[in-house]
Design an enzyme around this catalytic site. Structure first.
Site, PDB file in Angstrom:
ATOM      1  N   ALA A  13     -11.114  -4.608  10.623  1.00 31.94           N
ATOM      2  CA  ALA A  13     -12.082  -3.733   9.957  1.00 31.94           C
ATOM      3  C   ALA A  13     -11.778  -2.250  10.093  1.00 31.94           C
ATOM      4  O   ALA A  13     -12.464  -1.427   9.489  1.00 31.94           O
ATOM      5  CB  ALA A  13     -13.486  -4.010  10.488  1.00 31.94           C
ATOM      6  N   THR A  14     -10.758  -1.885  10.882  1.00 31.47           N
ATOM      7  CA  THR A  14     -10.355  -0.474  10.957  1.00 31.47           C
ATOM      8  C   THR A  14      -9.007  -0.244  10.278  1.00 31.47           C
ATOM      9  O   THR A  14      -8.449   0.852  10.381  1.00 31.47           O
ATOM     10  CB  THR A  14     -10.279  -0.007  12.421  1.00 31.47           C
ATOM     11  N   ALA A  18      -9.313  -2.227   4.811  1.00 31.95           N
ATOM     12  CA  ALA A  18     -10.759  -2.058   4.978  1.00 31.95           C
ATOM     13  C   ALA A  18     -11.201  -0.671   4.532  1.00 31.95           C
ATOM     14  O   ALA A  18     -12.220  -0.516   3.847  1.00 31.95           O
ATOM     15  CB  ALA A  18     -11.151  -2.292   6.437  1.00 31.95           C
ATOM     16  N   ASP A  89      -9.926  -8.267  20.675  1.00 28.01           N
ATOM     17  CA  ASP A  89      -8.489  -8.495  20.570  1.00 28.01           C
ATOM     18  C   ASP A  89      -8.296  -9.939  20.121  1.00 28.01           C
ATOM     19  O   ASP A  89      -8.457 -10.876  20.912  1.00 28.01           O
ATOM     20  CB  ASP A  89      -7.803  -8.239  21.911  1.00 28.01           C
ATOM     21  N   LYS A 177      -8.754  -8.732 -10.901  1.00 23.74           N
ATOM     22  CA  LYS A 177      -8.644  -7.660 -11.893  1.00 23.74           C
ATOM     23  C   LYS A 177      -9.303  -8.075 -13.208  1.00 23.74           C
ATOM     24  O   LYS A 177      -9.163  -9.211 -13.666  1.00 23.74           O
ATOM     25  CB  LYS A 177      -7.168  -7.299 -12.129  1.00 23.74           C
ATOM     26  N   GLU A 211       6.679  -0.610  -9.162  1.00 26.85           N
ATOM     27  CA  GLU A 211       6.137   0.375  -8.245  1.00 26.85           C
ATOM     28  C   GLU A 211       7.093   1.559  -8.160  1.00 26.85           C
ATOM     29  O   GLU A 211       8.319   1.379  -8.204  1.00 26.85           O
ATOM     30  CB  GLU A 211       5.961  -0.219  -6.846  1.00 26.85           C
ATOM     31  N   HIS A 235       1.461 -12.838  -6.726  1.00 20.28           N
ATOM     32  CA  HIS A 235       0.901 -12.188  -7.919  1.00 20.28           C
ATOM     33  C   HIS A 235       1.562 -12.667  -9.209  1.00 20.28           C
ATOM     34  O   HIS A 235       0.890 -13.034 -10.178  1.00 20.28           O
ATOM     35  CB  HIS A 235       1.058 -10.668  -7.830  1.00 20.28           C
TER      36      HIS A 235
END
Length: 482
Positions: A13-14, A18, A89, A177, A211, A235
């Site tokens: 979550a960090t 996120a 952890d 998408k 890209e 993808h």
């Protein structure tokens, strides 16, 4: 449909995902009143935040990645009030019990794993030991799900031991998408296309994901994967399956995914016998992108490497609908433009009544990024008196999605996927047999490269890959849509 969950547990979550995607997506859903009133979002990571520290982290993420006009103070306050944080952890079994009081009844729990694949096994074991794999709990997993078929099966076996398939949500964010889903609407919601959507009407299909960036901060990950496994395995094969699938009986998880897996199992193997004729590997060297000089891949990595940063493939779907129709796939880093698009090239008219007028075959262009758009090229008469005969010109019919739906906010793909996870809808998630069919095809290509000694060909940054990628299509009289 399953009942909406009451708790969403976010691992990693960090992390960057996120910060850039998950928190802004959840905030957008909340601001639009789409999250259940009772939903609590429990964040966890190794960082030693308390709740106040994580709320500050989330606030900074929203201020950076959500447009200022959408950051209504009341909406911000309501969303931040949903958050809780438990430091953990995940590589050690100790500590998972701390999650239990924070997430409540596991029967109404959704879990989102955005962690390194090496942590999937320990995390699932920890969740099970803490009683968080009970009936009703759902598990969402971010890619990569392994690096080959064997490692993917090991991950899926570990998942299946705790979470059955109907509660497992494998994420491919391309499926969230808007324009990817519009592909289904175009095909199956219009009588115009489906009669021609086969080998009698279509000459070939191109799928490009390009890209402009290089390694950025993903050196260790990318070196272990390469373009084939990083982009094609997930993808690009999902896009190919959506283009080539038969009409599902209905728009539900089982029907849609049954048809996709049939396509993936019908892919003609690319192996030692044809890998040199049907594939191109490349690796970027120094050059210029957008007018700025950039380093070679090996210089960015800090050592020489045999990993491909570009791959082009000529694929075939061996079934009645697509027999003889090539699907050209290409993806790479340090290419001239950032874009994702699908080109469906129709066959030319069988006879021209217009004398020497040059007729171009119709082309359907489905753009996924940077702008979502659907275009169709058609022949039309050029204005004039036509004393020497009609003059024809190919003209585009474009449906700019931003213009066509100006009254509807464009959503991040993760908004849809997170909401579907919360509500228990699996249609836009990938099933285990799909993943394993994809890896089976990819592993054969990698084995073919190894047997043939196929090394990446150099291409200058800012170009569309090695010259061999151009030859891959031009041998068939086809040009890439650049």
């Amino acid at each position: 449909m399953a009942d909406p969950c009451t708790h969403l547990l976010l691992f990693g979550a960090t992390g960057d995902l996120a910060k850039r995607m998950l928190l802004p997506s959840l905030f957008g859903l909340d601001a639009d009143g789409l999250l259940p009133d009772c939903l609590r979002i429990v964040a966890t990571a190794r960082s030693g935040h308390d709740r106040a520290g994580y709320v500050a982290f989330a606030t900074a993420a929203l201020e950076e990645f959500v447009e200022v006009e959408r950051r209504n103070p009341a909406d911000m306050a309501r969303f931040l009030a949903r958050l809780d944080y438990v430091p953990l952890d995940a590589s050690t079994p100790e500590g998972f019990s701390k999650l239990t009081p924070a997430v409540g009844d596991p029967a109404h729990l959704a879990i989102f794993l955005s962690t390194a694949p090496s942590l999937f096994g320990p995390t699932i074991a920890g969740l099970s030991s803490a009683g968080l794999a009970g009936a009703g709990a759902r598990l969402a997993l971010e890619k990569p799900l392994g690096s080959d078929l064997a490692s993917s099966r090991a991950i899926n076996d570990a998942v299946a031991a705790a979470y059955p398939e109907d509660r497992t949500f494998r994420i491919d964010h391309y499926l969230g998408k808007e324009t990817v889903q519009n592909l289904l609407a175009l095909r199956f919601g219009n009588a115009l296309f489906e009669p021609l959507w086969n080998a009698r009407g279509i000459d070939h299909v191109q799928i490009t994901i390009a890209e402009t960036v290089g390694l950025e901060s993903r050196g260790d990950y990318y070196e272990g994967m390469g373009a084939l496994r990083d982009m094609v395995q997930n993808h690009m094969l999902q896009l190919l399956a959506l283009v080539a699938m038969e009409p599902p009986a209905r728009f539900d998880p089982t029907s849609v995914r049954d048809e996709k897996v049939k396509v993936l199992r019908s892919l003609r193997p690319i192996d030692r016998s044809n890998v040199e004729a049907c594939s191109v590997r490349g690796q970027y060297v120094a050059g210029a992108v957008a007018g700025q000089p950039v380093k070679a891949y090996a210089d960015e990595l800090g050592r020489t490497s045999g990993t491909e940063t570009f791959v082009a493939l000529k694929a075939h779907v061996d079934n009645w609908r697509w027999q003889g129709v090539p699907f050209y796939l290409r993806t790479g880093k340090r290419l001239p433009a950032r874009l994702s698009e699908i080109i469906v090239q129709f066959k030319p008219v069988p006879h021209s009544m217009f004398g020497n007028a040059e007729l171009e075959a119709n082309k359907l262009i489905i753009s996924l990024q940077p702008d979502e758009n659907v275009g169709l090229t058609m022949m039309a008469k050029a204005p004039g008196l036509d004393r020497q005969g009609l003059k024809l010109r190919s003209v585009p019919l474009d449906i700019g999605m931003d213009n066509a739906f100006a009254d509807v906010r464009r959503r991040i793909a993760y908004e849809r996927l997170l909401l579907d996870l919360i509500e228990g809808k699996q249609t836009l998630f990938v099933r285990r047999d799909e993943v394993e069919a994809q890896w089976t095809w990819i592993d054969a290509i990698r084995a073919g490269w190894a047997a043939a000694g196929t090394a990446p060909k150099p291409y200058a940054s800012g170009n569309w890959g090695p010259p061999a990628a151009i030859a891959l299509t031009e041998r068939d009289g086809v040009s890439w849509h650049d």
